[in-house]
Design an enzyme around this catalytic site. Sequence first.
Site, PDB file in Angstrom:
ATOM      1  N   ASP A 119      33.309   8.074 -13.569  1.00 38.60           N
ATOM      2  CA  ASP A 119      32.664   6.961 -14.282  1.00 38.60           C
ATOM      3  C   ASP A 119      32.748   7.209 -15.783  1.00 38.60           C
ATOM      4  O   ASP A 119      32.948   8.344 -16.227  1.00 38.60           O
ATOM      5  CB  ASP A 119      31.201   6.766 -13.840  1.00 38.60           C
ATOM      6  CG  ASP A 119      30.288   7.930 -14.229  1.00 38.60           C
ATOM      7  OD1 ASP A 119      30.721   9.100 -14.136  1.00 38.60           O
ATOM      8  OD2 ASP A 119      29.132   7.679 -14.629  1.00 38.60           O
ATOM      9  N   GLU A 183      27.723  10.178 -13.306  1.00 39.75           N
ATOM     10  CA  GLU A 183      27.316  11.221 -14.254  1.00 39.75           C
ATOM     11  C   GLU A 183      26.702  10.604 -15.495  1.00 39.75           C
ATOM     12  O   GLU A 183      25.683  11.084 -16.002  1.00 39.75           O
ATOM     13  CB  GLU A 183      28.515  12.092 -14.652  1.00 39.75           C
ATOM     14  CG  GLU A 183      28.120  13.411 -15.312  1.00 39.75           C
ATOM     15  CD  GLU A 183      27.797  13.322 -16.803  1.00 39.75           C
ATOM     16  OE1 GLU A 183      27.112  14.198 -17.319  1.00 39.75           O
ATOM     17  OE2 GLU A 183      28.224  12.337 -17.461  1.00 39.75           O
TER      18      GLU A 183
HETATM   19  N1  BES Z   1      30.685  15.396 -20.658  1.00 44.67           N
HETATM   20  C1  BES Z   1      29.438  15.005 -21.212  1.00 44.67           C
HETATM   21  C2  BES Z   1      28.581  16.175 -21.642  1.00 44.67           C
HETATM   22  C3  BES Z   1      29.168  17.076 -22.691  1.00 44.67           C
HETATM   23  C4  BES Z   1      29.976  16.609 -23.693  1.00 44.67           C
HETATM   24  C5  BES Z   1      28.859  18.422 -22.655  1.00 44.67           C
HETATM   25  C6  BES Z   1      30.514  17.476 -24.641  1.00 44.67           C
HETATM   26  C7  BES Z   1      29.364  19.263 -23.603  1.00 44.67           C
HETATM   27  C8  BES Z   1      30.203  18.799 -24.588  1.00 44.67           C
HETATM   28  C9  BES Z   1      28.696  14.152 -20.192  1.00 44.67           C
HETATM   29  O1  BES Z   1      29.518  13.180 -19.622  1.00 44.67           O
HETATM   30  C10 BES Z   1      27.582  13.427 -20.866  1.00 44.67           C
HETATM   31  O2  BES Z   1      27.862  12.582 -21.669  1.00 44.67           O
HETATM   32  N2  BES Z   1      26.333  13.733 -20.510  1.00 44.67           N
HETATM   33  C11 BES Z   1      25.216  12.995 -20.994  1.00 44.67           C
HETATM   34  C12 BES Z   1      24.044  13.166 -20.081  1.00 44.67           C
HETATM   35  C13 BES Z   1      23.854  12.061 -19.095  1.00 44.67           C
HETATM   36  C14 BES Z   1      22.547  12.208 -18.379  1.00 44.67           C
HETATM   37  C15 BES Z   1      24.004  10.692 -19.655  1.00 44.67           C
HETATM   38  C16 BES Z   1      24.802  13.465 -22.356  1.00 44.67           C
HETATM   39  O3  BES Z   1      24.997  14.648 -22.704  1.00 44.67           O
HETATM   40  O4  BES Z   1      24.287  12.634 -23.098  1.00 44.67           O
HETATM   41 MN    MN Z   2      31.330  13.954 -19.034  1.00 50.00          MN
HETATM   42 MN    MN Z   3      29.647  11.488 -21.073  1.00 53.11          MN
END
Ligand code: BES
Ligand code: MN
Ligand code: MN
Length: 487
Positions: A119, A183
């Site tokens: 996604d 995710e």
């Molecule tokens: N891949 C990201 C997280 C990420 C990005 C970790 C760059 C380390 C470096 C993930 O898809 C993401 O965006 N996570 C969200 C959390 C989610 C609950 C929406 C975030 O970190 O905001």
């Molecule tokens: Mn991600």
């Molecule tokens: Mn993300």
Amino acid sequence: MPASFSAQFIIFGLHINKIKNLNQKNMAELTPEHAKSYIEANKDRFLNELFELLRIPSVSADSKFKGDVRQAADYVKAALLKAGADLAEVCETEGHPVVYGEKMIDPSLPTVLVYGHYDVQPADPYELWDSPPFEPVVKDGKIYARGACDDKGQMYMHIKAFETMSKNGGAPYNLKFMIEGEEEIGSENLAVFVEQNKEKLNADLILISDTSIISTEHPSITVGLRGLSYVEIEVTGPNRDLHSGVYGGAVANPINTLCEMIASLKDENNHITIPGFYDKVEELSTAQRDAINKAPFDLSEYKRELGIKDIEGEAGYSTLERTGIRPTLDVNGIWGGYIGEGAKTVLPSKAYAKISMRLVPHQINDEITELFTKHFESIAPDSVTVKVTPHHGGDGVVVPTDSIGYKAAEKAFEDAWGKTPIPTRDGGSIPIVSMFQEVLGLDSILMGFGLDDDAIHSPNEKYGVFNFLKGIETIVRFHQRFAEMKK
Ligand code: BES
Ligand code: MN
Ligand code: MN
């Protein structure tokens, strides 16, 4: 049967056996050179396949794209089967489906579970994209599209690494794939799926590419992720919008009040003022902090790339510490009142905000959400009422660097990049990772290949073709190194 026919038949049979033997030989030793040349020879196809996936707007947050999200799941399933999986399925959940696939070679061998997500974040605002978000293009060696880096491009590297091994003698052990479609909206249904499928997900280790490296000159492995607590706030003043002249100055304006309340959440040192907020924050030793600050970081380049004259953050900490080991509180959106064209003199009845708090290991998101809620309610003046609604959250993660998995990842980078990767703590969150630890008892290796300026979640998201291909090579090496080291 004419003699010549049977002779030909025998020759043909011998020929087949010869090919089989060759393949079997490769099975034993898919050399780094051979893997590299396979990736090089197939790179255009790999990229075209990724582009097909990028063309599917699988935005999990927006129900308008529900059918596209499913189409992306189907695409991933088919890709797993084509790459050599003997089982791949689209598993239903209360929300978007989870794609599960596996290649079991021998139950007595190690098993690695690959996690990723198909996604993507919404692409809005579309007008800020230089090319349409779901029409991938390569410019200056970068793939531009929503999801190019987060996480379709990074997830797809695993499927192509798997293909590279399958087509050249087979993976050195069992592989499982769990690729989810929620995710970006908190993985709530994946959490249920994991609880219900502990047996099926049994593995030695989880391998994830959904994080970043410092730069292509300085490869790194992520050893920490922040947790997240996310709340939505509604502040209500008078029972209806009022004339700002007739009532202004005598009745609380919920937007003004909300701004004052938010402003009070940090002091002059940018320290968060919620009582108990820092209670569980791990204070790192000087040696640990020195190690973090030793990582290459260019402040003027950082400011230049962001178009800012100066940075801001908690007093007493460097930028790498502020994003890696310190918690935060940020308003993600704020609205209310009149925002249409021209001026409307109104004293609004309601004001809203969305607030995220990034947490560090040991802080527990449910506890922080509760502390926030109590505090925010307690600072509200009697002139307004406040409602705090929690959203999804997750806990932070620390990855030990003395495990076989970490050492294998380190070796893989050394093999493929000729450099020892630097351990780094990333500021982002992958909420399901702490759950993998709690529910499955499994550590994750966070071997991502994105760059901080890949603009994930922003317009013009991109991913380097170099990172994509090098990532595939590194992943193949990881599996080979982990197999060796587990023996
Ligand atoms: N891949 C990201 C997280 C990420 C990005 C970790 C760059 C380390 C470096 C993930 O898809 C993401 O965006 N996570 C969200 C959390 C989610 C609950 C929406 C975030 O970190 O905001
Ligand atoms: Mn991600
Ligand atoms: Mn993300």
